[in-house]
Structure formats: structure tokens, C-alpha cells
Write a protein that holds these residues in place. Structure first.
Motif, short mmCIF file in Angstrom:
data_model
loop_
_atom_site.label_atom_id
_atom_site.label_comp_id
_atom_site.label_asym_id
_atom_site.label_seq_id
_atom_site.Cartn_x
_atom_site.Cartn_y
_atom_site.Cartn_z
N ILE A 104 38.32 -40.58 6.38
CA ILE A 104 38.93 -40.85 5.09
C ILE A 104 38.46 -42.22 4.59
O ILE A 104 38.79 -43.24 5.18
N LYS A 106 38.22 -45.69 2.65
CA LYS A 106 39.22 -46.63 2.15
C LYS A 106 38.78 -47.21 0.81
O LYS A 106 37.62 -47.57 0.62
N ASN A 153 46.17 -35.59 9.33
CA ASN A 153 45.66 -36.43 8.25
C ASN A 153 44.28 -35.98 7.79
O ASN A 153 43.98 -36.01 6.59
N TRP A 157 43.41 -34.68 3.98
CA TRP A 157 42.34 -35.24 3.15
C TRP A 157 41.41 -34.13 2.64
O TRP A 157 40.93 -34.19 1.50
N ARG A 175 38.49 -42.13 -3.03
CA ARG A 175 38.88 -42.87 -1.83
C ARG A 175 40.40 -43.03 -1.77
O ARG A 175 41.06 -43.09 -2.81
N LEU A 176 40.91 -43.07 -0.55
CA LEU A 176 42.35 -43.24 -0.37
C LEU A 176 42.71 -44.72 -0.49
O LEU A 176 42.18 -45.56 0.24
N PHE A 179 49.19 -45.22 1.05
CA PHE A 179 50.03 -44.05 1.38
C PHE A 179 51.33 -44.52 1.99
O PHE A 179 51.47 -45.67 2.41
N TRP A 207 50.28 -39.92 -1.13
CA TRP A 207 48.98 -40.59 -1.04
C TRP A 207 48.52 -40.95 -2.44
O TRP A 207 48.62 -40.14 -3.37
N VAL A 209 45.23 -41.87 -4.47
CA VAL A 209 43.77 -41.78 -4.38
C VAL A 209 43.14 -42.59 -5.51
O VAL A 209 43.62 -42.53 -6.66
#
Length: 280
Positions: A104, A106, A153, A157, A175-176, A179, A207, A209
Motif C-alpha cells: 500500500i 503512502k 489490509n 487495498w 495512495r493511502l 486511516f 481510509w 485516499v
């Protein structure tokens, strides 16, 4: 006789003055109850129970400080205090401090999010009030818990990316950003499902994004579907969708609902086979 009396009075006055001078010059020890107000202030060590106000606060990872981390120590991206890799007091067995890098990405970074180690997860459970008892989880169980946590997780995603594919032209690399867990705050969708007879989710995450500069919030409800898949470490069904907090999210969910309805309609036609009219 007059002179003799005068001499005696003079001698008595002199003796009284001498005693008064000696009395006023005498120093009493500070411990004397009569002189508490004159006693010099006594400094106590900070650990003294009498001076709890001056006792330094324990570190944020201390189990007795459940949720006691200062607000400035909480990371707003994951709503957690700084990583704590220290073994807790009376921990029955050692735990790994190794952390796995996720898939995932960032936001505001070229790095990916990193999953917690078994030791960090253990400390987090202690902060929430959990305490280990004889016969509870063991070291291998903690390793499995981490694997399940990571697999869930990764699965979440992948579901997010399916939604983000609707905006691939707008942003090809979402991108995350941050959360947080909201296990006790059931979403309206989960409540409606429960009114219809379905079980409530055992957990919920929100979450946020980063869609190339635009923040999009997703709601993830976790439902228990039975035994853990020993190959994939999955045991949950995820309901992932953008939150109804923007016109774009409403449009996305409407599009996907229509696509699912069409797919179900096509599947029903294929499974039912050709009609009698088409055979003649």
C-alpha cells in the motif's frame, strides 16, 4: 533596707533579661511540631507518593496508560502513538520486532506503509485493556494474528483500487493518506443490513485516499465468514465503498450498482439456458 531591696530588684531584672535573651537565641530543630511554620521547605524525591504532582509521567507505551498518550504524540495518519517495540512487564514470551512492508503506497512519500510487528501489536492490545492469562494466545498465535491483519489490509487495498479504477485517467497512482478504526460506529449501510436480518460487522475502518491531490474517504466494514483460510489467512468478507460525502462518490456508487445489476442479469440468463421459443 531600701538599698538592699533595690539591689535585689536589680538582680532579678538582670536574671530575667538574661533568660529571655537565651530563650530567644535558642534554635529549635525543624522537626519540632511547635516550629512547623518556621521549618525550611523539605524537598522529596519525585518518586515519593506524597509528591505525585511532581512524579514524571510514564512513557506512552506503558500498559497503565491506556489511551494516555499525549495528543501531540498521536500520529494523525493512523491514530496510533509512536511505535513501541519494548517488551511489556511480565510478558510471558518474547515476540518478534520484525515489520513487513505492505503493498500500500503512502501519500506524500515514495515509501509504502509498514505493518506492525507482533511486539507492537501485543503492546497495542495492552493499551486497549487486554491482559494475558494462562492458556491464552501463544507466540505462534501472535504471528498468525499479524498475518491475518496484514492479509485483510492487502485485500482492502485491492478493493479500493477497483473503485479508483473509475478515475484512472484522473489519477493512475492513488495512495493511502491516513486511516483509523471505528469499530463501535456502525455505518448506515451496516445498520440497514442488520435490520434486514444480517449480522453486524465486527470492525470498521475509514481510509482516506489521496487521489493525486484530492482526498477520498472509504468505509470498510469487516464481516466474519467463519474459519481462517490457512493459505491466504483470510476469514472476513469486506464491504468497501466510498463514503456518501461527495457528488463524485454518489456517482461512483450509482455506476457500480448499475454494473452489478447488469452482470447479475447476464449471469441469470446464462444459467437459465435458452428459452423454449429459441429452440423452435
Amino acid at each position: 533596707m531600701g538599698g538592699s531591696q533595690s539591689a535585689e530588684k536589680t538582680q532579678s531584672a538582670t536574671s530575667a533579661n538574661t533568660l529571655q535573651t537565651q530563650s530567644s537565641a535558642q534554635n529549635y530543630p525543624s522537626e519540632c511540631p511547635m516550629h512547623k511554620s518556621e521549618a525550611a521547605p523539605q524537598s522529596f524525591p519525585s518518586e515519593c507518593p506524597m509528591h505525585q504532582k511532581t512524579t514524571p509521567s510514564p512513557p506512552s507505551g506503558c500498559p497503565m496508560h491506556e489511551g494516555g498518550a499525549n495528543e501531540e504524540e498521536i500520529d494523525p495518519r493512523n491514530m496510533m502513538p509512536p511505535p513501541n517495540q519494548r517488551p511489556s512487564p511480565d510478558q510471558p514470551f518474547p515476540l518478534s520486532t520484525d515489520r513487513v512492508v505492505s503493498n500500500i503506497p503512502k501519500a506524500d512519500s515514495d515509501e509504502n506503509w509498514v505493518y506492525p510487528s507482533p511486539q507492537m501489536f501485543w503492546n497495542a492490545m495492552l493499551r486497549k485493556g487486554w491482559r494475558w492469562k494462562e492458556g491464552d494466545i501463544n507466540k505462534q498465535d501472535m504471528d498468525n494474528i499479524i498475518s491475518i491483519h496484514n492479509a485483510n489490509n492487502e485485500q482492502a487495498w485491492k478493493e479500493v483500487l477497483k473503485w479508483e479504477a473509475l478515475h484512472a485517467r484522473e489519477c493512475s497512482e492513488p495512495r493511502l493518506k491516513r486511516f483509523g478504526g471505528k469499530a463501535k460506529e456502525f455505518s448506515p449501510r451496516a445498520k440497514i443490513r442488520n435490520w434486514l436480518g444480517y449480522s453486524l460487522p465486527f470492525d470498521r475502518h475509514d481510509w482516506v485516499v489521496d487521489r493525486c491531490g484530492k482526498e477520498v474517504r472509504y468505509i470498510i466494514d469487516y464481516y466474519d465468514i467463519g474459519e481462517v483460510d490457512k493459505r491466504t489467512y483470510e476469514f472476513t468478507a469486506l464491504d468497501v465503498r466510498p463514503a456518501f460525502d461527495s457528488f463524485s462518490a454518489v456517482m461512483d456508487r450509482s455506476k457500480v450498482a448499475m454494473m452489478r445489476w447488469k452482470m447479475e442479469l447476464m449471469d441469470n440468463k446464462m444459467t437459465s439456458g435458452p428459452s423454449e421459443d429459441s429452440k423452435t
